[in-house]
Design a protein around this motif. Sequence first.
Motif, PDB file in Angstrom:
ATOM      1  N   GLN A  52       1.427   1.324  -3.866  1.00 49.74           N
ATOM      2  CA  GLN A  52       0.887   2.146  -4.663  1.00 49.74           C
ATOM      3  C   GLN A  52       0.554   3.491  -4.238  1.00 49.74           C
ATOM      4  O   GLN A  52       0.160   4.963  -5.210  1.00 49.74           O
ATOM      5  CB  GLN A  52      -0.530   1.530  -3.855  1.00 49.74           C
ATOM      6  CG  GLN A  52      -0.738   0.470  -4.881  1.00 49.74           C
ATOM      7  CD  GLN A  52      -1.657  -0.331  -4.254  1.00 49.74           C
ATOM      8  OE1 GLN A  52      -3.072   0.798  -4.744  1.00 49.74           O
ATOM      9  NE2 GLN A  52      -1.636  -1.686  -4.503  1.00 49.74           N
ATOM     10  N   GLU A  91      -7.898   4.197  -4.419  1.00 50.87           N
ATOM     11  CA  GLU A  91      -8.700   4.743  -5.667  1.00 50.87           C
ATOM     12  C   GLU A  91      -9.197   5.712  -5.389  1.00 50.87           C
ATOM     13  O   GLU A  91      -9.999   6.716  -6.334  1.00 50.87           O
ATOM     14  CB  GLU A  91      -9.985   3.489  -5.478  1.00 50.87           C
ATOM     15  CG  GLU A  91      -9.004   1.797  -5.506  1.00 50.87           C
ATOM     16  CD  GLU A  91      -8.890   1.774  -7.318  1.00 50.87           C
ATOM     17  OE1 GLU A  91      -9.493   2.547  -8.336  1.00 50.87           O
ATOM     18  OE2 GLU A  91      -7.512   1.956  -7.236  1.00 50.87           O
ATOM     19  N   ARG A  92      -9.816   5.976  -4.575  1.00 51.89           N
ATOM     20  CA  ARG A  92     -10.702   7.621  -3.750  1.00 51.89           C
ATOM     21  C   ARG A  92      -9.509   8.756  -4.407  1.00 51.89           C
ATOM     22  O   ARG A  92      -9.890   9.669  -4.622  1.00 51.89           O
ATOM     23  CB  ARG A  92     -10.902   7.768  -2.252  1.00 51.89           C
ATOM     24  CG  ARG A  92     -12.024   7.248  -2.126  1.00 51.89           C
ATOM     25  CD  ARG A  92     -12.972   7.673  -0.850  1.00 51.89           C
ATOM     26  NE  ARG A  92     -12.832   8.658  -0.439  1.00 51.89           N
ATOM     27  CZ  ARG A  92     -12.528   9.187   0.714  1.00 51.89           C
ATOM     28  NH1 ARG A  92     -11.708   8.382   2.240  1.00 51.89           N
ATOM     29  NH2 ARG A  92     -12.418  10.670   0.740  1.00 51.89           N
ATOM     30  N   TYR A  93      -8.333   8.327  -3.860  1.00 53.92           N
ATOM     31  CA  TYR A  93      -7.535   9.468  -4.167  1.00 53.92           C
ATOM     32  C   TYR A  93      -7.705   9.777  -5.257  1.00 53.92           C
ATOM     33  O   TYR A  93      -7.434  11.638  -6.107  1.00 53.92           O
ATOM     34  CB  TYR A  93      -6.149   8.883  -3.988  1.00 53.92           C
ATOM     35  CG  TYR A  93      -5.356  10.295  -3.850  1.00 53.92           C
ATOM     36  CD1 TYR A  93      -4.330  11.832  -3.352  1.00 53.92           C
ATOM     37  CD2 TYR A  93      -4.517  10.795  -5.388  1.00 53.92           C
ATOM     38  CE1 TYR A  93      -3.854  12.040  -3.669  1.00 53.92           C
ATOM     39  CE2 TYR A  93      -3.200  11.551  -5.340  1.00 53.92           C
ATOM     40  CZ  TYR A  93      -3.467  12.747  -5.089  1.00 53.92           C
ATOM     41  OH  TYR A  93      -2.356  14.087  -4.778  1.00 53.92           O
ATOM     42  N   SER A 104       0.371  -1.159  -0.178  1.00 49.91           N
ATOM     43  CA  SER A 104       0.179  -0.068   0.076  1.00 49.91           C
ATOM     44  C   SER A 104       0.947   0.995  -0.124  1.00 49.91           C
ATOM     45  O   SER A 104       0.666   2.392  -0.489  1.00 49.91           O
ATOM     46  CB  SER A 104      -0.453  -0.383   0.716  1.00 49.91           C
ATOM     47  OG  SER A 104       0.039  -0.051   2.307  1.00 49.91           O
ATOM     48  N   LYS A 145      -2.743   6.431   1.733  1.00 49.55           N
ATOM     49  CA  LYS A 145      -3.204   5.275   2.509  1.00 49.55           C
ATOM     50  C   LYS A 145      -4.757   5.494   3.274  1.00 49.55           C
ATOM     51  O   LYS A 145      -5.206   4.928   2.991  1.00 49.55           O
ATOM     52  CB  LYS A 145      -1.802   4.880   3.213  1.00 49.55           C
ATOM     53  CG  LYS A 145      -0.975   3.641   2.058  1.00 49.55           C
ATOM     54  CD  LYS A 145       0.466   4.014   3.316  1.00 49.55           C
ATOM     55  CE  LYS A 145      -0.054   3.522   4.375  1.00 49.55           C
ATOM     56  NZ  LYS A 145       1.145   2.839   5.440  1.00 49.55           N
ATOM     57  N   HIS A 146      -4.603   6.610   3.888  1.00 55.79           N
ATOM     58  CA  HIS A 146      -5.896   6.190   4.545  1.00 55.79           C
ATOM     59  C   HIS A 146      -6.577   6.978   3.976  1.00 55.79           C
ATOM     60  O   HIS A 146      -8.562   6.439   4.064  1.00 55.79           O
ATOM     61  CB  HIS A 146      -5.873   7.519   5.710  1.00 55.79           C
ATOM     62  CG  HIS A 146      -6.826   8.126   6.231  1.00 55.79           C
ATOM     63  ND1 HIS A 146      -6.599   7.423   8.260  1.00 55.79           N
ATOM     64  CD2 HIS A 146      -7.139   9.126   6.526  1.00 55.79           C
ATOM     65  CE1 HIS A 146      -7.853   7.821   8.267  1.00 55.79           C
ATOM     66  NE2 HIS A 146      -9.029   8.461   7.319  1.00 55.79           N
ATOM     67  N   GLY A 150      -6.987   6.062   0.679  1.00 56.86           N
ATOM     68  CA  GLY A 150      -6.942   5.283  -0.175  1.00 56.86           C
ATOM     69  C   GLY A 150      -7.274   4.856  -1.723  1.00 56.86           C
ATOM     70  O   GLY A 150      -7.577   6.883  -1.706  1.00 56.86           O
TER      71      GLY A 150
END
Lengths: 413, 514
Positions: B30, B56-58, B27, B51-52, B54
């Motif tokens: 990524q 995909e959301r970023y 993670s 990371k917090h 996510g």
Amino acid sequence: MMDRRNLLKLMALTGSLVIPVGRQAWAAVGDDSQATRRKLVVVMLRGAVDGLNVVAPYGDANYARLRPTIGLARPGQDGGALDLDGYFGLHPALASLQALWEQKKLAFIHASGSPDATRSHFDAQDYLESGTPGRKSTQDGWLNRLLTVLPGTATPTRAISIGPLMPRILGGRAPATNLAAGAAGTKQSILDRPQIGSAFDQMYQGSDKYASAYQDGRDAHKEIMTASMQDEMQAANGGAPLPNGFPNDAAHLAKLMRNDPKIQIAFVALGGWDTHANQGNGKGQLANRLAPLGQGLATLAQGLGPMFDDTTIVVMSEFGRTARQNGNGGTDHGHGNVMWVLGGGVAGGKVYGDWQGLGEAQLHEGRDLPVTTDFRSVLAQVSERHLRLSDQQLVQVFPAMPAANPGLNFLRS
Amino acid sequence: MKLPIRFAVLTLLSVSALAATAAPLSSDQQALHVLDRLGYGPKPGDIDRVKHMGVERYIDSQLQPESIPLPAALSQRLSTLDASNASAGEVLSEFLAVRKVANDGDDAAKQKRREVVGKIVEQNAEARIARAIDSPRQLEEVMVDFWFNHFNVYGGKGLDRALIGSYERDAIRPYVLGSFRDLLGATAKHPAMLFYLDNWLSTGNDYQARPFRKGAAQGQKAKATGLNENYARELMELHTLGVDTGYTQKDVTELARMLTGWSFEPRELARNNRTFRFDAQRHDMGDKEWLGHHVGAQGQGEGEFALDVLAMHPATARHLSYQLAQYFVLDNPPPQLVERMSKRYLETKGNIREVLRTLFHSPEFMAAGAVGAKFKTPYQYVISAARAGQMPITNVRPLLGALNQLGMPLYGAQTPDGYKNTEAAWLNPDALARRITFATALAAGRLPLNKAAGQDNNVANAPAATAAEPPLDAKTLLNTLGPAISAKTRATINNNPAALRAAMVLGSPDFMQR
């Protein structure tokens, strides 16, 4: 900041004056300096210089008709061409090259260029540098392939380019060096400080991707610094620096080549030749670019001293421009151009090439010069007669070359 | 003899298959990867934030930059840059005024011109660099760089010194994630482009400039008496279709005829901020045959039609997709990915956001082989170092100087193809030494980044005794960069004196790539 003069003083004080030692070291590499005795300098004019105003066919009545405002006046008139042979005339901004023409150390090959039909700057430059017109998949440049077949030892400074980037023409497996233009090219590096140098040496030795580039940079820097410092001592009473860009770099290049016999190949690219509007005639935009180019080439020839006898300089550009001026006092992308060759071995004072004239029927697609001499024929002659490449070696540098051009003999064999 | 060879091939195959499938990114990796590619690398704490949130959301939030507020400090700073906020006309007006006075004036007038032009150039650069370093809308900044470069205009050519700021702000920035047709149209009509590629001078062949037409600029009138094909050629070759996609010299000339009359008048721009003008008198009214289309006389409509055709052409879809994939994934981008992006481009009528969504959510983008595989351009290198170090910067001159040294001056690409973004273009022996020189000066606090403009002169090589800023802390840098710096490199760094470590982080082979 410690400038070079202070550095030299410091080195003299601390007794670590390395220059004379360097001189002796070079003297010891007799075989290699023999192998690298013959030099080649390639100057590339990016942006397609208007060859019809560099070497203007003023003797063709169509010339003045096609170029009513940008055409050069006839020799003898105000801003007129400098007569070369009664038919062609040199751009007056290139007056600094007249002496070389008269000494028969300068020749031109007109209507030369790439057989590929593209009028894209970027493709045409790519082909001129890869040496494989029409083939985009070629990874390396022809100057780099040339390095791989030249006799003698490969060193990072055997081929140098002036400019911030490594040009396509020198890309490939043989090591080569690019140097910043101007004084920055021979400036002390932070890596010259022992502690910092050793720290980064350790870190880059372990890098799969960047170790060789890093090491080449370190080696080349050391060599260039030695050559340029020696030069500074010799030239302590030298003249004032020349006014702008290229003449300065050319003077610098000449000194480096004189002081470092390992340098055999040099490349310089100059931009700003894409004159779609307002290019001017004997004066103006094009003239303002040509003047420092001419001065720089004359400076280089002079600065090389006796080494000029063993040097060939080739000036080339990706394609020529339209024979007819456009509506904005400029020219658009064309085809055939003029190549320039200078050097001690040049059978100069002559315009070579298969010149067809500027009549409507002679123009390629009704707009520009047809290419009647493949640029590779010119470069091949330099490679064979000047750099003494064998037929097999030549094929490695220029694969799929056209048949030899028997009428073209611009170098004394 | 046959058996061992086959065995070797099998081994190789299985090893590479393993690398491709069996090594999912951690993670941290990524998060670092999206920060390196959708932006200019991590600032302190960024890896944890992504990371917090996510990954995909970023990505999705970066694709909607309008949803991310700009920090107040950045907005405040940008608002003080008068020359960069003024309209194209206002800036040009000021530029023409000092130029006129300087041309027939004394040294004081020339000095005034230098000051005014210098202020314009510096403010544009400051706006660009401050955003690149501090905007949380990192993808937007990356795309401004990408599209500016795609539609490159050289900031040092004549009037473009004054027009380049408006060009980026008005013709590029609003469209970087929108419709490609809108972006294409905005660049085609902006005076910076009309000037740079000479279309402002291009007229039908029988056009005769009337000597005393009211309001026309003398210089332009004198020069504009015929066709100029510079822009038409680069429009097809660089901006849309790409070279070798089947068009001929005749197509170039015909397109140039269709675009005659697309122009601007400097005086009218300076007075009334009129940035574009279609001049029907300059337009070539004849029929044209272009790319297999018969084009009858429709005035400005002919050029609009050409932009419509070019924007939606399958060759354009491929050309743009290839360039995006090369910028964001690999120097030699995977053909299947380019194919899927082209398809998406055509399905969405050239919606850049959707093409990028396809790219960022592709397995090729997140593949282990793509991580760290791009060699940073000088711009990416300098900006990423400033972000990682997070030192306060009020004076961007040292960063602009570094970009010059590294061969990539801001707004300084002279040719219309802009700068390349591949390793072959930028990795050379001298480049590494120059980057290390910059890294060392930055890490030691020797760059006057916090001085008022004008106080510095070439301090990049000053001895450490005149330190302008506190040196960077290696430990903080290593935390910020996370998996960007390998264990091996970390070990070497830790074996060296503490005073060198921060420079070693930013000058490391690991930090040269993204």
